[in-house]
Motif scaffolding. Structure first.
Motif, PDB file in Angstrom:
ATOM      1  N   PRO A 288       0.510  -1.809  -0.146  1.00 55.94           N
ATOM      2  CA  PRO A 288       0.102  -0.162   0.013  1.00 55.94           C
ATOM      3  C   PRO A 288       0.784   0.979  -0.058  1.00 55.94           C
ATOM      4  CG  PRO A 288      -1.059  -1.570   1.355  1.00 55.94           C
ATOM      5  CD  PRO A 288       0.052  -2.002   1.159  1.00 55.94           C
ATOM      6  N   THR A 289       2.185   1.430   0.723  1.00 54.59           N
ATOM      7  CA  THR A 289       2.988   2.505   0.716  1.00 54.59           C
ATOM      8  C   THR A 289       3.300   2.551  -0.652  1.00 54.59           C
ATOM      9  OG1 THR A 289       3.558   2.055   2.817  1.00 54.59           O
ATOM     10  CG2 THR A 289       4.371   3.511   1.824  1.00 54.59           C
ATOM     11  N   ALA A 290       4.126   1.623  -1.291  1.00 53.93           N
ATOM     12  CA  ALA A 290       4.430   2.273  -2.165  1.00 53.93           C
ATOM     13  C   ALA A 290       3.350   2.783  -3.256  1.00 53.93           C
ATOM     14  CB  ALA A 290       5.280   1.087  -3.112  1.00 53.93           C
ATOM     15  N   LEU A 291       2.273   1.606  -3.172  1.00 53.57           N
ATOM     16  CA  LEU A 291       1.224   2.069  -4.131  1.00 53.57           C
ATOM     17  C   LEU A 291       1.207   3.725  -3.877  1.00 53.57           C
ATOM     18  CD1 LEU A 291      -0.776  -0.989  -4.346  1.00 53.57           C
ATOM     19  CD2 LEU A 291       0.331  -0.248  -6.620  1.00 53.57           C
ATOM     20  N   ILE A 292       0.423   4.252  -3.181  1.00 52.11           N
ATOM     21  CA  ILE A 292       0.574   5.549  -2.545  1.00 52.11           C
ATOM     22  C   ILE A 292       1.694   6.880  -3.152  1.00 52.11           C
ATOM     23  CG2 ILE A 292      -0.092   6.917  -0.918  1.00 52.11           C
ATOM     24  CD1 ILE A 292      -1.125   5.329   0.593  1.00 52.11           C
ATOM     25  N   VAL A 293       2.380   6.197  -2.463  1.00 53.32           N
ATOM     26  CA  VAL A 293       3.715   6.918  -3.283  1.00 53.32           C
ATOM     27  C   VAL A 293       3.908   7.366  -4.642  1.00 53.32           C
ATOM     28  CG1 VAL A 293       6.477   7.359  -2.687  1.00 53.32           C
ATOM     29  CG2 VAL A 293       5.353   6.708  -0.249  1.00 53.32           C
ATOM     30  N   VAL A 294       4.133   5.949  -5.533  1.00 49.05           N
ATOM     31  CA  VAL A 294       4.560   6.090  -6.448  1.00 49.05           C
ATOM     32  C   VAL A 294       3.210   6.259  -7.546  1.00 49.05           C
ATOM     33  CG1 VAL A 294       5.025   4.516  -8.400  1.00 49.05           C
ATOM     34  CG2 VAL A 294       5.945   4.421  -6.637  1.00 49.05           C
ATOM     35  N   GLY A 295       1.862   6.509  -7.251  1.00 49.06           N
ATOM     36  CA  GLY A 295       1.100   6.680  -7.671  1.00 49.06           C
ATOM     37  C   GLY A 295       0.713   8.364  -7.487  1.00 49.06           C
ATOM     38  N   LEU A 296       1.197   8.970  -6.300  1.00 47.80           N
ATOM     39  CA  LEU A 296       1.208  10.238  -5.826  1.00 47.80           C
ATOM     40  C   LEU A 296       2.215  11.053  -6.628  1.00 47.80           C
ATOM     41  CD1 LEU A 296      -0.028  10.836  -2.495  1.00 47.80           C
ATOM     42  CD2 LEU A 296      -1.298  10.929  -4.269  1.00 47.80           C
ATOM     43  N   LEU A 297       3.261  10.512  -6.920  1.00 51.45           N
ATOM     44  CA  LEU A 297       4.329  10.687  -7.687  1.00 51.45           C
ATOM     45  C   LEU A 297       4.556  11.208  -9.272  1.00 51.45           C
ATOM     46  CD1 LEU A 297       7.606   9.916  -5.365  1.00 51.45           C
ATOM     47  CD2 LEU A 297       7.075  12.105  -5.949  1.00 51.45           C
ATOM     48  N   ASN A 298       3.061  10.033  -9.630  1.00 48.77           N
ATOM     49  CA  ASN A 298       3.818   9.975 -10.986  1.00 48.77           C
ATOM     50  C   ASN A 298       2.165  10.488 -11.231  1.00 48.77           C
ATOM     51  OD1 ASN A 298       4.964   7.684 -12.100  1.00 48.77           O
ATOM     52  ND2 ASN A 298       4.382   6.190 -11.405  1.00 48.77           N
ATOM     53  N   ALA A 299       1.413  10.974 -10.721  1.00 46.06           N
ATOM     54  CA  ALA A 299       0.285  12.321 -10.830  1.00 46.06           C
ATOM     55  C   ALA A 299       0.735  13.839 -10.606  1.00 46.06           C
ATOM     56  CB  ALA A 299      -0.988  12.004 -10.144  1.00 46.06           C
ATOM     57  N   SER A 300       1.685  13.929  -9.887  1.00 43.44           N
ATOM     58  CA  SER A 300       2.521  15.505  -9.468  1.00 43.44           C
ATOM     59  C   SER A 300       3.378  15.331 -11.276  1.00 43.44           C
ATOM     60  CB  SER A 300       3.954  15.322  -7.924  1.00 43.44           C
ATOM     61  OG  SER A 300       2.546  14.642  -7.467  1.00 43.44           O
ATOM     62  N   SER A 301       4.197  14.563 -11.243  1.00 39.58           N
ATOM     63  CA  SER A 301       4.887  14.706 -12.538  1.00 39.58           C
ATOM     64  C   SER A 301       4.323  14.648 -14.217  1.00 39.58           C
ATOM     65  CB  SER A 301       5.704  12.636 -12.650  1.00 39.58           C
ATOM     66  OG  SER A 301       6.373  13.033 -14.041  1.00 39.58           O
ATOM     67  N   ALA A 302       3.122  13.565 -14.209  1.00 41.13           N
ATOM     68  CA  ALA A 302       2.557  14.069 -15.206  1.00 41.13           C
ATOM     69  C   ALA A 302       1.470  15.483 -15.578  1.00 41.13           C
ATOM     70  CB  ALA A 302       1.078  13.235 -14.859  1.00 41.13           C
ATOM     71  N   GLY A 303       1.046  15.817 -14.345  1.00 39.12           N
ATOM     72  CA  GLY A 303       0.705  17.456 -13.801  1.00 39.12           C
ATOM     73  C   GLY A 303       1.891  18.587 -14.884  1.00 39.12           C
ATOM     74  N   LEU A 304       3.355  18.225 -14.316  1.00 36.98           N
ATOM     75  CA  LEU A 304       4.175  19.053 -14.348  1.00 36.98           C
ATOM     76  C   LEU A 304       4.061  18.982 -15.771  1.00 36.98           C
ATOM     77  CD1 LEU A 304       7.140  19.215 -12.198  1.00 36.98           C
ATOM     78  CD2 LEU A 304       7.856  19.174 -14.329  1.00 36.98           C
ATOM     79  N   LEU A 305       4.544  17.720 -16.712  1.00 41.29           N
ATOM     80  CA  LEU A 305       5.028  17.127 -17.636  1.00 41.29           C
ATOM     81  C   LEU A 305       4.924  17.910 -19.192  1.00 41.29           C
ATOM     82  CD1 LEU A 305       7.062  14.030 -17.429  1.00 41.29           C
ATOM     83  CD2 LEU A 305       8.269  15.817 -17.634  1.00 41.29           C
ATOM     84  N   ASN A 306       2.642  17.611 -18.781  1.00 49.67           N
ATOM     85  CA  ASN A 306       1.950  18.212 -19.235  1.00 49.67           C
ATOM     86  C   ASN A 306       1.813  19.201 -19.266  1.00 49.67           C
ATOM     87  OD1 ASN A 306       0.712  15.262 -19.566  1.00 49.67           O
ATOM     88  ND2 ASN A 306      -1.017  15.641 -18.447  1.00 49.67           N
ATOM     89  N   TYR A 307       2.005  20.519 -18.849  1.00 45.50           N
ATOM     90  CA  TYR A 307       1.968  21.528 -18.685  1.00 45.50           C
ATOM     91  C   TYR A 307       2.710  22.271 -19.238  1.00 45.50           C
ATOM     92  CZ  TYR A 307       2.673  26.801 -17.377  1.00 45.50           C
ATOM     93  OH  TYR A 307       2.835  28.051 -17.344  1.00 45.50           O
ATOM     94  N   MET A 308       4.490  21.930 -18.905  1.00 48.04           N
ATOM     95  CA  MET A 308       4.850  22.020 -19.756  1.00 48.04           C
ATOM     96  C   MET A 308       5.776  21.945 -21.526  1.00 48.04           C
ATOM     97  SD  MET A 308       7.670  23.339 -16.846  1.00 48.04           S
ATOM     98  CE  MET A 308       8.871  23.784 -18.116  1.00 48.04           C
ATOM     99  N   ALA A 309       4.578  20.677 -21.313  1.00 52.35           N
ATOM    100  CA  ALA A 309       5.288  19.920 -23.184  1.00 52.35           C
ATOM    101  C   ALA A 309       3.734  20.973 -23.721  1.00 52.35           C
ATOM    102  CB  ALA A 309       4.699  19.163 -23.409  1.00 52.35           C
ATOM    103  N   LEU A 310       2.386  21.823 -23.195  1.00 55.41           N
ATOM    104  CA  LEU A 310       1.190  22.683 -23.688  1.00 55.41           C
ATOM    105  C   LEU A 310       1.983  23.801 -23.985  1.00 55.41           C
ATOM    106  CD1 LEU A 310      -1.205  20.470 -22.345  1.00 55.41           C
ATOM    107  CD2 LEU A 310      -0.653  20.925 -24.704  1.00 55.41           C
ATOM    108  N   VAL A 311       2.266  24.179 -22.343  1.00 54.19           N
ATOM    109  CA  VAL A 311       2.231  25.636 -22.098  1.00 54.19           C
ATOM    110  C   VAL A 311       3.920  26.714 -22.562  1.00 54.19           C
ATOM    111  CG1 VAL A 311       2.431  27.843 -20.409  1.00 54.19           C
ATOM    112  CG2 VAL A 311       0.804  25.241 -21.094  1.00 54.19           C
TER     113      VAL A 311
END
Length: 351
Positions: A288-311
């Protein structure tokens, strides 16, 4: 500038240490129904060989990708003011965009909606898109505040951090010419500072994602998933590196800072794999800990990468004067974006 780079270096190292402790704090295994597809293909010895191959191939591919734009002086056609540079950068931007939408976001959904996590709250609320949204807004804030800071302390004080100075006419020339030239100097400095902010924030997002994907690969004993993942990551690192390398080139950093940024981009995924190998006995990607940490880090990274790529990458280039004044080049750049995004999206079938 060197002080800021050293600070970022310490932050990256701290991230790796905190991540390793967080993921090993609770390493209990969870038998998820959705994980049943990979249970029949486990070979620790074969997986280790593939992971060592992955470390070498990804390191070399990453260095080639990020260094190609930096050595563009040897290839005049790849200079930032040439049309080919705009087309190649558009392709790399498409790769980065597809990485966020087609790879990182789905991985986050898989983690945070896993049956190994309690239904309430993890499957009752879309944490992935919520965190990605907050990450994109936070990236906008960093962009905005960093530009405000650099404009105030860089331009107003006549220092841009890279040895670039405003070209102001001598006092003996007409006053209106001096004012005009000073205005051009400030505009050029703002563009330069903008490129530097983009390069730094983009590298941060790439590093976070690279640590996560490297750690997951290093801890896996499934050669059936590692083998295609190597090819996908090499493709990803090559062209994502070209996009980052183009941003570093436009930022006009000194050699020392360029070398540090190249090192962090190239070494982060192999370092994550090595860390995963070292933690493979205690790390469980279904805890559970790994799933939560990795999931939240991936979500954060996705938001950052999508913003950077588009904007910061696509919108900045396509709305800029170079592409706006050349319809043919603009069309070629759009085709290049679609090819980059399409190629990286196709990789999602295997990894």
């Amino acid at each position: 500038m060197a002080t800021r780079v050293k600070l970022r270096s310490k932050m990256v190292v701290s991230l790796l240490i905190i991540l390793s402790f967080a993921l090993t704090a609770f390493a209990e295994e969870c038998e998820s129904k959705s994980d049943g597809g990979g249970r029949g293909c486990h070979d620790k010895a074969k997986s280790l060989k593939l992971k060592l191959i992955a470390i070498a191939s990804i390191l070399i591919t990453s260095m080639i990708g990020v260094c190609l734009p930096l050595f563009s002086r040897a290839v005049p056609a790849l200079m930032p003011d040439r049309d080919l540079f705009a087309i190649v950068k558009a392709f790399a931007s498409g790769v980065i965009l597809a990485t966020g939408y087609m790879h990182v976001l789905p991985d986050s959904f898989d983690c945070l909606r896993s049956e190994c996590l309690p239904e309430n709250p993890w499957r009752k609320f879309p944490f992935t898109t919520f965190v990605a949204m907050l990450s994109a807004l936070f990236t906008l804030m960093v962009d905005s505040f960093a530009m405000s800071y650099y404009k105030k302390w860089g331009i107003d004080n006549g220092a841009t951090g890279g040895g670039h100075h405003h070209h102001i006419k001598g006092a003996e020339e007409l006053g209106n010419l001096a004012v005009e030239d000073n205005t051009d100097g400030k505009a050029n400095s703002e563009v330069l500072l903008r490129h530097r902010v983009v390069a730094q924030v983009l590298e941060l997002g790439i590093v976070v994602h690279s640590v996560v994907i490297g750690l997951s690969m290093g801890a896996s004993d499934n050669p059936c998933t590692i083998r295609p993942l190597i090819a996908a990551l090499c493709f990803h690192q090559l062209f994502e590196g070209m996009g980052l390398g183009g941003c570093i080139l436009q930022a006009e950093y000194g050699m020392k800072i360029k070398a540090m940024m190249v090192f962090f981009f190239s070494a982060t995924t192999p370092l994550g794999i090595a860390l995963g190998i070292g933690l493979s006995n205690v790390y469980s990607d279904n805890s559970p800990t790994a799933l939560i940490v990795v999931g939240l880090l991936n979500a954060s990274s996705a938001g950052l990468l999508n913003y950077m790529a588009l904007v910061d990458l696509l919108a900045a280039d396509f709305m800029g004067p170079k592409l706006q004044q050349n319809l043919k080049l603009q069309i070629l750049a759009y085709v290049s974006v679609l090819l980059g995004a399409g190629g990286m999206s196709l990789m999602a079938k295997w990894a």
